[in-house]
Design an enzyme around this catalytic site. Structure first.
Site, short mmCIF file in Angstrom:
data_model
loop_
_atom_site.label_atom_id
_atom_site.label_comp_id
_atom_site.label_asym_id
_atom_site.label_seq_id
_atom_site.Cartn_x
_atom_site.Cartn_y
_atom_site.Cartn_z
N LYS A 108 -17.51 -0.58 6.16
CA LYS A 108 -18.00 -1.55 5.18
C LYS A 108 -19.52 -1.48 5.02
O LYS A 108 -20.04 -1.62 3.91
CB LYS A 108 -17.57 -2.96 5.59
N GLU A 163 0.81 -1.23 0.00
CA GLU A 163 0.00 0.00 0.00
C GLU A 163 0.84 1.27 0.00
O GLU A 163 0.40 2.31 -0.50
CB GLU A 163 -0.97 -0.01 1.19
N MET A 186 24.96 8.02 1.30
CA MET A 186 24.76 9.28 2.01
C MET A 186 25.04 9.10 3.50
O MET A 186 25.59 10.00 4.15
CB MET A 186 23.34 9.79 1.78
N PHE A 241 -11.46 -7.11 14.06
CA PHE A 241 -10.41 -7.61 13.18
C PHE A 241 -10.07 -6.54 12.13
O PHE A 241 -10.96 -6.01 11.47
CB PHE A 241 -10.86 -8.90 12.49
N GLN A 242 -8.82 -6.25 11.97
CA GLN A 242 -8.31 -5.26 11.02
C GLN A 242 -8.91 -3.87 11.23
O GLN A 242 -9.04 -3.10 10.30
CB GLN A 242 -8.49 -5.73 9.57
C1 LIG Z 1 12.85 5.01 4.63
C2 LIG Z 1 14.17 5.62 4.94
N1 LIG Z 1 14.98 5.07 5.87
C3 LIG Z 1 16.19 5.61 6.14
C4 LIG Z 1 16.61 6.74 5.48
C5 LIG Z 1 17.96 7.37 5.80
N2 LIG Z 1 18.84 7.35 4.62
C6 LIG Z 1 19.00 8.42 3.80
S1 LIG Z 1 19.98 8.11 2.51
C7 LIG Z 1 20.27 6.53 3.01
C8 LIG Z 1 21.16 5.61 2.24
C9 LIG Z 1 20.65 5.35 0.87
O1 LIG Z 1 21.51 4.40 0.27
P1 LIG Z 1 21.40 4.10 -1.27
O2 LIG Z 1 19.99 3.88 -1.64
O3 LIG Z 1 22.34 3.01 -1.62
O4 LIG Z 1 21.82 5.47 -1.94
P2 LIG Z 1 23.28 6.15 -2.04
O5 LIG Z 1 23.34 7.20 -1.00
O6 LIG Z 1 24.31 5.10 -1.85
O7 LIG Z 1 23.30 6.74 -3.41
C10 LIG Z 1 19.58 6.28 4.20
C11 LIG Z 1 19.63 5.00 4.94
C12 LIG Z 1 15.71 7.30 4.54
N3 LIG Z 1 16.00 8.43 3.88
N4 LIG Z 1 14.52 6.72 4.27
#
Ligand SMILES: Cc1ncc(C[n+]2csc(CCOP(=O)(O)OP(=O)(O)O)c2C)c(N)n1
Ligand SMILES: [Mg+2]
Lengths: 179, 591
Positions: free
Chosen positions: B165, B53, B487, B115-116
């Site tokens: 529902k 979803e 990052m 439920f749900q």
């Molecule tokens: C749902 C979610 N969880 C955690 C983060 C924190 N976060 C930001 S960038 C990143 C790493 C992303 O890694 P990747 O997809 O390999 O991209 P790269 O930076 O290596 O290009 C994380 C864990 C986020 N932005 N979104």
């Protein structure tokens, strides 16, 4: 660094559609964004149009107060927002029910003070009174403070109701719609 | 006609059709079965079955952002609704119009921990623009029409309608959209002309002006972008954009300074810092843009155009606030500028452009790429080649996941037109790009839709490849695979003493085999000599493709304004700060 802004206390009236969840929206806004609520009262004021008036007493810097008003105005069921503090003079009242359990001199002293504050005894036993007192929040605070050493056992307050002085109405069309 | 009685489920579908909805994204379950049954019996509305979803909401966002229409979602109660919450929050943060219908247990069971059952309106209240629980079938059509109006008016956003529902089964009266007028919600779109006059007066006297534009220009529709182009050319002022606003002003134009903010260009950040008049159109002084607030553009007078009064003076105090729709305000500004026969101060502006030219000469986006065929591919180079090999087409849509690859895509892909760039800006949701691309491709079946992805992010909604295969949506997933949550690794390197806690992408799947297992096409480039061919093959393939581009592992994204620093403290590549001592102390707590 920009100068630290002084904290202001504002009384704000909000006219809302009286639909389920509207109060939760207002409260959620304050908690979610970390604003203060000193007092909040709500009641339907226009049964025909199903509109409620919420009176909020809040405090914050000028910038925060402006944010609070803009955020309130942005809520979908809000008709309008009025900052009574900014608009000029207004009347602010709160009601409290205060229970004092005392006998002897303390009982007499409680009655004397109640008289000075124009508080009415609305319940009485041989060991207790329930006083009803209205006025500004400060007056209520003062009264409660004086009752504390005399046997204060219970307090219930309504929160602030406020209205602007002068001939302008806040509800306007809302009341007209009821005719 | 108004006494025609329909079931609640039929009312839902009729309302959607009357709102011009052609497609909805959803996932069935017990509490929405009557609506799925009504869906089965009609042909006006198409349903795209996602695999989660959250993806339904992101797909609706991609659909909305690439068409300007409202995206529509249908999910079941309980877990269906809670799974949608990330998508709703994403849409709220980025002001995307979405209507999300959630099933709910029957009215007499609400509050019984059935439920749900979950408190959907309670859970989604802070992550929607507005929400409704409809307990009376006779209010259903009205509520749906109101929801569309609220979602698309003013500052757009997501709206949830929770439908028990029994209400879906009950019979009730339908009302048409024209019969519904909202009681309270009337956002201001036309600006106060006195303010516009003041703003133009300030602009005409400016010596170091800059346009700072944002997603509000995109949301105001394609005409707003045209008007922005006209005003920027008329004045001769430089123009920068937030991440959300890319494409509103053409990247190839000489007057464009590139993106502003944490990973924005050197020239745009220094121009924002040094300007004397800032004209903000539809941006919100987000912390990714302002950096340290007390040092943000200290010497400038600020004009702020926004449709949402609560955005004004929220974090940055402005001199001339203008509430209104970006297109309406831009049009008014152009009219006033022309009427008054305004001319910018030529000498001052020339000097300002000369200064900007010096900043530009730093070539802040430059990187080193070894050009031998067996060389390791730099991530920036992979994205640059993607842009170059698709240049000249006007049907390329780019979505992204979140991380370094997202910022490199924003830096290295020149966006020439609005509504062709979809990225999760406000929430920064990893897992956004693939479902968003799904929604874009549904709206534009023949376009080239590319999700620029990271190998970590793509795992968050990888199941959506199945949706692509089912509907033969030829989305391209372009994984810039650096084997790190890049990052996160970058911040750990620069701010946490090179302690790489949990940021290595261990146990990655073989993305080529994964694509094949789904019935999609998998391609891989491991060295420079393969890159162009792989991108070419990707473009040619009329099927969903996953491209695994193996890139240099330790590349950092520059320029960078570290958290809590000012624009003029921007770091360029090669300037390394390492160890936690070098980070400004109050900046460490910032995200
Ligand atoms: C749902 C979610 N969880 C955690 C983060 C924190 N976060 C930001 S960038 C990143 C790493 C992303 O890694 P990747 O997809 O390999 O991209 P790269 O930076 O290596 O290009 C994380 C864990 C986020 N932005 N979104
Ligand atoms: Mg990575």
């Amino acid at each position: 660094m920009p100068p630290i802004e002084p904290i202001e206390r504002h009384t704000i009236s909000v006219l809302v559609d009286n639909e389920p969840g509207v109060l939760a929206r207002v409260i959620g806004l304050f908690s979610g964004r970390g604003y203060n609520i000193e007092s909040l009262t709500v009641a339907e004021v226009d049964t025909y149009g199903r509109r409620s008036r919420i009176t909020i007493v809040t405090s914050g810097s000028r910038m925060i107060i402006e944010q609070i008003k803009a955020q309130l105005d942005r809520l979908v069921p809000v008709h309008k927002v009025l900052d009574l503090t900014d608009e000029g003079s207004f009347v602010e009242r709160e009601l409290a029910l205060i229970k004092v359990a005392a006998t002897g001199d303390k009982r007499i002293e409680a009655l004397r003070i109640a008289d000075i504050f124009r508080a009415r005894a609305v319940d009485s036993t041989l060991e207790s009174f329930v006083f009803e007192v209205t006025g500004s929040s400060e007056k209520l605070n003062a009264f409660i403070g004086l009752m504390a050493p005399l046997g204060l056992v219970d307090v219930s307050r309504t929160g602030v109701a406020a209205i602007a002085r002068g001939k302008e109405g806040f509800l306007g069309e809302a009341i007209l719609a009821g005719e | 006609m108004s006494d025609q009685r329909l079931t609640g489920a039929e009312i839902v579908l009729k309302s959607l059709a009357d709102q011009g909805v052609e497609v909805i994204f959803g996932y069935p379950g017990g509490a929405v079965l009557p609506i799925y049954d009504a869906l089965f019996k009609q042909n006006a509305i198409r349903h795209v079955l996602v695999r989660h979803e959250q993806a339904a909401v992101h797909a609706a966002e991609g659909y909305a952002r690439s068409t300007g229409k409202v995206g529509v979602v249908l999910v079941t109660s309980g877990p269906g609704a809670t799974n949608a919450v990330t998508g709703l929050t994403d849409a709220l943060m980025d002001s995307i119009p979405v209507v999300c219908l959630t099933g709910q247990v029957a009215t007499h069971l609400i509050g019984n921990d059935a439920f749900q059952e979950c408190d959907t309106t309670g859970i989604t209240r802070p992550c929607t623009k507005h929400n409704y629980l409809v307990k009376d079938v006779n209010l259903l059509a009205r509520t749906l029409h109101e929801a569309f109006y609220v979602a698309r008016s003013g500052r757009p956003g997501p709206v949830v309608i929770d439908i028990p529902k029994d209400v879906q089964f009950n019979q009730g009266v339908y009302v048409a959209p024209e019969q519904v007028v909202h009681r309270t919600y009337r956002p201001q779109t036309e600006p106060d002309m006195r303010r516009v006059e003041e703003a133009v007066e300030l602009m005409a006297r400016a010596r170091r002006p800059i346009f700072y534009t944002g997603g509000g220009v995109i949301n105001a529709g394609p005409r707003a972008s045209e008007l922005l182009r006209e005003l920027v050319r008329l004045t001769g002022f430089p123009c920068t954009s937030t991440l959300m606003g890319l494409g509103a002003f053409p990247a190839s134009d000489r007057q464009f300074l590139g993106m502003v903010g944490m990973h924005g260009t050197y020239e745009s950040n220094l121009a924002m810092h040094g300007c004397d008049v800032m004209i903000n159109i539809g941006a919100r002084f987000d912390d990714r843009v302002t950096g340290k607030l007390s040092a943000f553009s200290p010497g400038s007078k600020k004009i702020h155009v926004d449709i949402d009064p609560s955005s004004i003076n929220k974090s940055v105090r402005v001199d001339i606030p203008i509430v209104g729709d970006a297109a309406a305000v831009l049009e008014a500004m152009i009219a006033v500028w022309k009427k008054r026969n305004c001319k910018a101060d030529k000498a001052a502006l020339d000097a300002w452009w000369a200064q900007i030219g010096e900043w530009r000469a730093r070539e802040c986006l430059k990187f080193q790429q070894d050009m031998s065929p067996s060389a390791i591919i730099k991530p920036q180079y992979a994205i640059k080649r993607l842009a170059e090999l698709t240049a000249g087409r006007d049907d390329v849509f780019i979505t992204t996941e979140v991380g370094q690859h997202q910022m490199w895509a924003a830096q290295h892909i020149p966006f020439e037109r609005p509504n062709h760039w979809m990225t999760s800006g406000g929430l920064g949701t990893m897992g956004y790009g693939l479902p968003a691309a799904t929604g874009v491709q549904v709206a534009h079946p023949d376009a080239l839709v590319v999700d620029v992805a990271g190998e970590a992010s793509i795992m968050m909604n990888i199941q959506e490849i199945a949706t692509l295969v089912q509907y033969q949506l030829p989305v391209k997933v372009f994984i810039v695979n650096n084997r790190w949550m890049g990052m996160v690794r970058q911040w750990q390197q620069l701010l946490h003493g090179e302690r790489y806690s949990q940021s290595y992408s261990e146990a990655l799947p073989d993305f080529v085999k994964l694509a094949e297992a789904f019935g999609a096409v998998g391609l891989r480039a491991t060295e420079l000599g393969q890159l162009d061919d792989v991108i070419g093959e990707m473009i040619e393939t009329r099927r969903p493709v996953i491209v695994d581009v193996n890139v240099a592992e330790n590349e950092n994204c520059y320029p960078m304004i570290p958290g809590g620093a000012a624009h003029n403290e921007i770091l360029l590549g090669g300037q390394h700060l390492t160890g936690e001592q070098s980070a400004p102390e109050e900046g460490m707590v910032l995200v």
